[in-house]
Design an enzyme around this catalytic site. Structure first.
Site, PDB file in Angstrom:
ATOM      1  N   GLU A  21       0.835  -1.209   0.000  1.00 15.85           N
ATOM      2  CA  GLU A  21       0.000   0.000   0.000  1.00 15.85           C
ATOM      3  C   GLU A  21       0.866   1.255   0.000  1.00 15.85           C
ATOM      4  O   GLU A  21       1.805   1.380   0.783  1.00 15.85           O
ATOM      5  CB  GLU A  21      -0.905  -0.012   1.236  1.00 15.85           C
ATOM      6  CG  GLU A  21      -1.834   1.189   1.265  1.00 15.85           C
ATOM      7  CD  GLU A  21      -2.867   1.096   2.373  1.00 15.85           C
ATOM      8  OE1 GLU A  21      -3.558   0.060   2.452  1.00 15.85           O
ATOM      9  OE2 GLU A  21      -2.961   2.059   3.148  1.00 15.85           O
ATOM     10  N   PRO A  24      -0.433   8.965  -1.651  1.00 12.47           N
ATOM     11  CA  PRO A  24       0.015  10.026  -2.547  1.00 12.47           C
ATOM     12  C   PRO A  24       1.006  10.953  -1.840  1.00 12.47           C
ATOM     13  O   PRO A  24       0.675  11.532  -0.805  1.00 12.47           O
ATOM     14  CB  PRO A  24      -1.276  10.788  -2.881  1.00 12.47           C
ATOM     15  CG  PRO A  24      -2.380   9.854  -2.550  1.00 12.47           C
ATOM     16  CD  PRO A  24      -1.888   9.024  -1.408  1.00 12.47           C
ATOM     17  N   PRO A  25       2.231  11.089  -2.360  1.00 12.30           N
ATOM     18  CA  PRO A  25       3.223  11.952  -1.712  1.00 12.30           C
ATOM     19  C   PRO A  25       2.778  13.406  -1.697  1.00 12.30           C
ATOM     20  O   PRO A  25       1.924  13.818  -2.477  1.00 12.30           O
ATOM     21  CB  PRO A  25       4.467  11.775  -2.572  1.00 12.30           C
ATOM     22  CG  PRO A  25       4.268  10.487  -3.271  1.00 12.30           C
ATOM     23  CD  PRO A  25       2.791  10.371  -3.497  1.00 12.30           C
ATOM     24  N   TRP A  53      -6.757   7.023  -0.608  1.00 11.34           N
ATOM     25  CA  TRP A  53      -7.586   8.162  -1.005  1.00 11.34           C
ATOM     26  C   TRP A  53      -7.501   9.163   0.135  1.00 11.34           C
ATOM     27  O   TRP A  53      -7.861   8.824   1.269  1.00 11.34           O
ATOM     28  CB  TRP A  53      -9.019   7.658  -1.170  1.00 11.34           C
ATOM     29  CG  TRP A  53     -10.004   8.616  -1.737  1.00 11.34           C
ATOM     30  CD1 TRP A  53     -10.918   9.349  -1.038  1.00 11.34           C
ATOM     31  CD2 TRP A  53     -10.229   8.903  -3.112  1.00 11.34           C
ATOM     32  NE1 TRP A  53     -11.680  10.084  -1.906  1.00 11.34           N
ATOM     33  CE2 TRP A  53     -11.280   9.826  -3.192  1.00 11.34           C
ATOM     34  CE3 TRP A  53      -9.626   8.473  -4.303  1.00 11.34           C
ATOM     35  CZ2 TRP A  53     -11.751  10.338  -4.392  1.00 11.34           C
ATOM     36  CZ3 TRP A  53     -10.096   8.976  -5.500  1.00 11.34           C
ATOM     37  CH2 TRP A  53     -11.145   9.897  -5.537  1.00 11.34           C
ATOM     38  N   ARG A 111     -15.719   3.958   4.009  1.00 10.32           N
ATOM     39  CA  ARG A 111     -16.513   5.110   4.409  1.00 10.32           C
ATOM     40  C   ARG A 111     -15.625   6.344   4.548  1.00 10.32           C
ATOM     41  O   ARG A 111     -15.997   7.446   4.200  1.00 10.32           O
ATOM     42  CB  ARG A 111     -17.203   4.836   5.750  1.00 10.32           C
ATOM     43  CG  ARG A 111     -18.152   5.940   6.153  1.00 10.32           C
ATOM     44  CD  ARG A 111     -18.456   5.912   7.628  1.00 10.32           C
ATOM     45  NE  ARG A 111     -17.279   6.251   8.414  1.00 10.32           N
ATOM     46  CZ  ARG A 111     -17.281   6.384   9.724  1.00 10.32           C
ATOM     47  NH1 ARG A 111     -18.405   6.181  10.402  1.00 10.32           N
ATOM     48  NH2 ARG A 111     -16.186   6.686  10.385  1.00 10.32           N
ATOM     49  N   GLY A 112     -14.396   6.152   5.071  1.00 17.80           N
ATOM     50  CA  GLY A 112     -13.540   7.297   5.377  1.00 17.80           C
ATOM     51  C   GLY A 112     -13.760   7.723   6.817  1.00 17.80           C
ATOM     52  O   GLY A 112     -14.695   7.259   7.479  1.00 17.80           O
ATOM     53  N   GLN A 184      -7.260  -3.623   9.075  1.00 14.81           N
ATOM     54  CA  GLN A 184      -6.531  -2.589   9.805  1.00 14.81           C
ATOM     55  C   GLN A 184      -5.266  -3.230  10.360  1.00 14.81           C
ATOM     56  O   GLN A 184      -5.234  -4.431  10.622  1.00 14.81           O
ATOM     57  CB  GLN A 184      -7.444  -2.120  10.955  1.00 14.81           C
ATOM     58  CG  GLN A 184      -6.862  -1.105  11.890  1.00 14.81           C
ATOM     59  CD  GLN A 184      -6.745   0.227  11.192  1.00 14.81           C
ATOM     60  OE1 GLN A 184      -6.041   0.331  10.200  1.00 14.81           O
ATOM     61  NE2 GLN A 184      -7.426   1.230  11.698  1.00 14.81           N
ATOM     62  N   TYR A 276       1.612  -2.299   4.706  1.00 18.85           N
ATOM     63  CA  TYR A 276       1.555  -0.838   4.720  1.00 18.85           C
ATOM     64  C   TYR A 276       3.000  -0.364   4.622  1.00 18.85           C
ATOM     65  O   TYR A 276       3.707  -0.307   5.629  1.00 18.85           O
ATOM     66  CB  TYR A 276       0.939  -0.344   6.034  1.00 18.85           C
ATOM     67  CG  TYR A 276      -0.525  -0.691   6.199  1.00 18.85           C
ATOM     68  CD1 TYR A 276      -1.495  -0.003   5.484  1.00 18.85           C
ATOM     69  CD2 TYR A 276      -0.942  -1.696   7.071  1.00 18.85           C
ATOM     70  CE1 TYR A 276      -2.833  -0.304   5.641  1.00 18.85           C
ATOM     71  CE2 TYR A 276      -2.285  -2.007   7.230  1.00 18.85           C
ATOM     72  CZ  TYR A 276      -3.231  -1.301   6.507  1.00 18.85           C
ATOM     73  OH  TYR A 276      -4.557  -1.596   6.653  1.00 18.85           O
TER      74      TYR A 276
HETATM   75  C1  LIG Z   1      -7.281  -1.389   4.810  1.00 14.63           C
HETATM   76  C2  LIG Z   1      -7.733   0.020   5.100  1.00 14.63           C
HETATM   77  C3  LIG Z   1      -7.525   1.026   4.166  1.00 14.63           C
HETATM   78  C4  LIG Z   1      -7.964   2.330   4.410  1.00 14.63           C
HETATM   79  N1  LIG Z   1      -7.745   3.300   3.450  1.00 14.63           N
HETATM   80  C5  LIG Z   1      -8.195   4.566   3.649  1.00 14.63           C
HETATM   81  C6  LIG Z   1      -8.030   5.579   2.652  1.00 14.63           C
HETATM   82  O1  LIG Z   1      -7.467   5.332   1.588  1.00 14.63           O
HETATM   83  N2  LIG Z   1      -8.494   6.821   2.915  1.00 14.63           N
HETATM   84  C7  LIG Z   1      -9.143   7.120   4.093  1.00 14.63           C
HETATM   85  O2  LIG Z   1      -9.554   8.277   4.262  1.00 14.63           O
HETATM   86  N3  LIG Z   1      -9.331   6.188   5.061  1.00 14.63           N
HETATM   87  C8  LIG Z   1      -8.868   4.918   4.869  1.00 14.63           C
HETATM   88  N4  LIG Z   1      -9.046   3.968   5.848  1.00 14.63           N
HETATM   89  C9  LIG Z   1      -9.657   4.353   7.123  1.00 14.63           C
HETATM   90  C10 LIG Z   1     -11.177   4.166   7.099  1.00 14.63           C
HETATM   91  O3  LIG Z   1     -11.755   5.058   6.183  1.00 14.63           O
HETATM   92  C11 LIG Z   1     -11.703   4.421   8.510  1.00 14.63           C
HETATM   93  O4  LIG Z   1     -11.272   3.405   9.363  1.00 14.63           O
HETATM   94  C12 LIG Z   1     -13.198   4.667   8.659  1.00 14.63           C
HETATM   95  O5  LIG Z   1     -13.419   5.175   9.974  1.00 14.63           O
HETATM   96  C13 LIG Z   1     -14.081   3.448   8.492  1.00 14.63           C
HETATM   97  O6  LIG Z   1     -14.181   3.046   7.198  1.00 14.63           O
HETATM   98  P1  LIG Z   1     -14.962   1.678   6.801  1.00 14.63           P
HETATM   99  O7  LIG Z   1     -14.965   1.604   5.332  1.00 14.63           O
HETATM  100  O8  LIG Z   1     -14.397   0.536   7.535  1.00 14.63           O
HETATM  101  O9  LIG Z   1     -16.420   2.032   7.359  1.00 14.63           O
HETATM  102  P2  LIG Z   1     -17.745   1.215   7.627  1.00 14.63           P
HETATM  103  O10 LIG Z   1     -17.604  -0.220   7.274  1.00 14.63           O
HETATM  104  O11 LIG Z   1     -18.842   1.966   6.971  1.00 14.63           O
HETATM  105  O12 LIG Z   1     -17.872   1.306   9.210  1.00 14.63           O
HETATM  106  C14 LIG Z   1     -17.752   2.538   9.883  1.00 14.63           C
HETATM  107  C15 LIG Z   1     -18.413   2.480  11.241  1.00 14.63           C
HETATM  108  O13 LIG Z   1     -19.821   2.482  11.083  1.00 14.63           O
HETATM  109  C16 LIG Z   1     -20.411   1.347  11.684  1.00 14.63           C
HETATM  110  N5  LIG Z   1     -21.467   0.934  10.733  1.00 14.63           N
HETATM  111  C17 LIG Z   1     -21.316   0.365   9.517  1.00 14.63           C
HETATM  112  N6  LIG Z   1     -22.511   0.177   8.924  1.00 14.63           N
HETATM  113  C18 LIG Z   1     -23.446   0.659   9.772  1.00 14.63           C
HETATM  114  C19 LIG Z   1     -24.859   0.773   9.743  1.00 14.63           C
HETATM  115  N7  LIG Z   1     -25.572   0.343   8.696  1.00 14.63           N
HETATM  116  N8  LIG Z   1     -25.484   1.351  10.802  1.00 14.63           N
HETATM  117  C20 LIG Z   1     -24.797   1.790  11.876  1.00 14.63           C
HETATM  118  N9  LIG Z   1     -23.460   1.691  11.973  1.00 14.63           N
HETATM  119  C21 LIG Z   1     -22.791   1.139  10.931  1.00 14.63           C
HETATM  120  C22 LIG Z   1     -19.293   0.329  11.836  1.00 14.63           C
HETATM  121  O14 LIG Z   1     -19.510  -0.534  12.949  1.00 14.63           O
HETATM  122  C23 LIG Z   1     -18.102   1.228  12.062  1.00 14.63           C
HETATM  123  O15 LIG Z   1     -18.021   1.628  13.404  1.00 14.63           O
HETATM  124  C24 LIG Z   1      -8.602   2.646   5.631  1.00 14.63           C
HETATM  125  C25 LIG Z   1      -8.800   1.631   6.594  1.00 14.63           C
HETATM  126  C26 LIG Z   1      -8.378   0.336   6.343  1.00 14.63           C
HETATM  127  C27 LIG Z   1      -8.571  -0.732   7.373  1.00 14.63           C
END
Ligand SMILES: Cc1cc2nc3c(=O)[nH]c(=O)nc-3n(C[C@H](O)[C@H](O)[C@H](O)COP(=O)(O)OP(=O)(O)OC[C@H]3O[C@@H](n4cnc5c(N)ncnc54)[C@H](O)[C@@H]3O)c2cc1C
Ligand SMILES: NC(=O)c1ccc[n+]([C@@H]2O[C@H](COP(=O)([O-])OP(=O)(O)OC[C@H]3O[C@@H](n4cnc5c(N)ncnc54)[C@H](O)[C@@H]3O)[C@@H](O)[C@H]2O)c1
Length: 592
Positions: A21, A24-25, A53, A111-112, A184, A276
């Site tokens: 992984e 972007p620099p 992203w 989700r971010g 994670q 990472y």
């Molecule tokens: C491998 C990896 C790569 C990543 N890359 C980036 C990146 O490139 N850019 C960036 O900005 N961030 C990145 N992140 C961080 C990530 O965006 C954050 O951890 C974010 O807080 C959660 O994203 P998610 O897609 O897991 O969210 P989700 O799966 O949507 O979960 C988010 C939270 O909402 C809860 N939830 C989910 N669905 C529901 C529902 N229907 N109702 C109520 N609660 C719900 C979950 O329990 C969780 O607490 C990365 C994380 C990982 C592990």
């Protein structure tokens, strides 16, 4: 090709596989050097690579550009991360359409994190609230065109205290059409294996890749695991304690630990691993070598290098004589030229320069905690008083300083308190050091049995009127160099050209001089956007009509950020003496 097909193929051939992984620099040169590094790391045979992203789409164009080049020029199977933060449906459509046009078939749907300045997640109009919605949307709109990855959290997602509900939400992402999972980072393998068991027991069968981050340096590791509340087994803390002041030993330990973790997972049946890399190469390569996944370096034939890269380094002056007439840089040929330092701001030419996770600028604590710490300042005196409190150890954090002052600042703290009380708002400093042992618990870094040096450095926000006075004074001090810039990029400096000024260097047995920390215009300009954005983030904690909001925005809009280097590394307090003189001249003690 889809990542899921590649994984299926590797699994059917019963071979282990891995992915890298990148983020972007921060600078253009960093981007060029990232391509160079990707090209070198291509030799390590990743099944695919990911590009993150930036939070809120801050790096979307660059993410896409890097993905496109990695996919089409370097032939690396590429996965583009995509988040919902600040992304209305139309923007998501554009990003997906562009990815498709560039031949990218893999998306990590996320989700971010909450948007800047916000504690809780809120979706934008026409956007999505959870990753599951994005997965569903991509499937609906593009059918099977994209292979979709999602994030998994072996320790549970930090926002959701209900671990069972969190797991069910995770399952919903898979049911909505995800093809594979990347986790994670974690350091407790038992927690990961147990989570995988629970996930499998729920009937989830898609591939899961554990996220591995070899420890790069002690303070960065402590800071990152504390902020994200990552479980760290006691044996790791015990192992690190005696070597924490030897950066090389910590890096080597990080590699050994990553090998040990991957071996334990492999023995439990894990075949794929996601690294990472933090845009660095060495630790990932050594881990793969240690696992026997790739041959040791000497046995690998290098790729013919791409002559279009590296033009920017033609004027480089430090290189072995046998490369004198070659355009490709000597430093860029070596994998480890930017391995040190890790926390301290480094060389902006490094692809690793900038923030550690590459997800963007934000306050490091939840809004509520920030408000408790910093209250509702309404005057410059109250702002300065916060900086004074931070420098006296009464406040644990400021937007620019997420942890208390380090030990090296003890010799400066009285002087820092005075300059802050006088309205020069400091965010970064280092005292001069004239040859301390590299194992010195306060000033030391790098391999043992070396000596380290530093020039005094001070970085602070200053009002335009005070800046004029300071620039005048600096003219009378030939040893001082400075860069000052406001939010709009109005740059003032007394340096000639933009060659890096080494402010930290080390002399170690059997090595060239290592100069890990430099001050240069280009990195300062890259950093200043972040530095000013933090004023904005701070102001967003307060209603837009509030006096606090207006005050913070006013400073952001009109003040300068300045860094001053005392090139006489034997002198300690010249910068502070000048600031005290200016304050005395204008009688501007603002904090009481
Ligand atoms: C491998 C990896 C790569 C990543 N890359 C980036 C990146 O490139 N850019 C960036 O900005 N961030 C990145 N992140 C961080 C990530 O965006 C954050 O951890 C974010 O807080 C959660 O994203 P998610 O897609 O897991 O969210 P989700 O799966 O949507 O979960 C988010 C939270 O909402 C809860 N939830 C989910 N669905 C529901 C529902 N229907 N109702 C109520 N609660 C719900 C979950 O329990 C969780 O607490 C990365 C994380 C990982 C592990
Ligand atoms: N100056 C630049 O060109 C540049 C470039 C990139 C990043 N940065 C930023 O610089 C910051 C420091 O990076 P780091 O990893 O070296 O941090 P760090 O935590 O190692 O701090 C650096 C030094 O500054 C001192 N310090 C911290 N807060 C201070 C304050 N408010 N006033 C005076 N001294 C203070 C610390 O005690 C330490 O000695 C980060 O926020 C980083 O993003 C600066």
């Amino acid at each position: 090709m889809k990542v899921s097909d590649k994984i299926r193929k590797a699994e059917s051939e019963r071979r282990c596989f891995w992915s890298f992984e990148y983020f972007p620099p921060k600078t253009d040169v960093g981007v060029v050097n990232l391509f160079d590094r990707m090209e070198r790391m291509y030799m390590l045979g990743p099944e695919f690579i990911d590009v993150t992203w930036g939070a809120g789409g801050t790096t979307s164009d660059l993410t896409l550009e890097i993905c496109t080049t990695a996919q089409s020029v370097y032939g690396l199977e590429t996965c583009m991360h995509l988040t919902c933060t600040n992304m209305p449906r139309e923007k998501i459509d554009i990003a997906l359409e562009q990815a498709k046009k560039a031949g990218i078939q893999n998306i990590l749907a996320l989700r971010g994190d909450p948007p800047r300045g916000q504690e809780n997640w809120t979706k934008v109009d026409t956007g999505f609230a959870y990753a599951v919605d994005l997965v569903r949307y991509i499937r609906e709109k593009y059918g099977d065109y994209f292979c979709i990855g999602v994030a998994g959290y072996p320790e549970g997602h930090i926002e959701n205290p209900d671990k069972e509900a969190d797991l069910l939400h995770f399952k919903a992402k898979v049911d909505a059409g995800a093809d594979y999972v990347v986790t994670q980072l974690f350091y407790d393998v038992d927690v990961y294996l147990d989570w995988v068991k629970r996930v499998r027991a729920m009937g989830i069968t898609i591939p899961i890749l554990p996220g591995i981050l070899p420890i790069q340096n002690y303070s960065g590791f402590k800071r990152m695991t504390a902020l994200s509340k990552t479980i760290v087994p006691q044996f790791i803390l015990d192992d690190l304690e005696p070597i924490k002041d030897d950066d090389q030993a910590v890096k080597d330990y990080g590699v050994r630990l990553a090998i040990q973790m991957c071996t334990q997972m492999k023995e439990a049946g894990q075949m794929g691993f996601h690294f990472y890399c933090l845009n660095l190469e060495r630790s990932t390569r050594l881990t793969l070598e240690g696992l026997g996944f790739v041959a040791p370096r000497e046995q690998v034939r290098p790729l013919p290098w791409n002559p279009s890269l590296g033009k920017n380094r033609e004027k480089e002056t430090v290189r072995p004589i046998f490369w004198r007439n070659r355009t490709k840089s000597y430093i860029m040929r070596t994998e480890a030229w930017d391995e040190f330092p890790n926390g301290r701001w480094g060389d902006s030419r490094s692809p690793a320069f900038g923030d550690i996770d590459g997800y963007g600028v934000r306050l490091k604590y939840p809004a509520q905690e920030c408000l408790q710490m910093w209250d509702h300042p309404e005057t410059l005196a109250q702002i300065a008083a916060l900086f004074v409190k931070y420098c006296s150890g009464e406040l644990p954090s400021l937007p620019w300083s997420d942890s208390p002052l380090q030990g090296e600042s003890d010799v400066l703290s009285k002087r820092l308190i005075t300059v802050n009380a006088n309205g020069f708002l400091t965010i970064n400093s280092q005292p001069s050091v004239d040859g301390a042992l590299s194992s010195d618990p306060v000033y030391g870094w790098g391999p043992k049995n070396g000596f380290v040096y530093q020039k005094a450095y001070l970085e602070f926000f200053i009002s335009p009127a005070q800046l004029d006075l300071l620039v005048d004074r600096i003219r009378q001090h030939p040893f001082l160099t400075y860069y000052a810039v406001n939010k709009d990029g109005d740059l003032r400096t007394n340096t000639k050209g933009d060659s890096p000024n080494a402010v930290t260097w080390g002399v170690f047995p059997g090595q060239e001089i290592v100069q890990p920390t430099v001050v240069e215009g280009s990195s300062f300009l890259a950093w200043k956007d972040e530095a000013f954005e933090l004023w904005n983030q701070w102001s967003l904690l307060h209603g837009s009509d509030s006096p606090t909001h207006k005050l913070l925005q006013g400073i952001r809009d009109s003040w300068f950020l300045i860094n001053v280097v005392d090139n006489n590394y034997k002198s300690r307090f010249a910068i502070y003496d000048i600031l005290d003189e200016i304050a005395a001249q204008t009688a501007t003690s603002v904090a009481h």
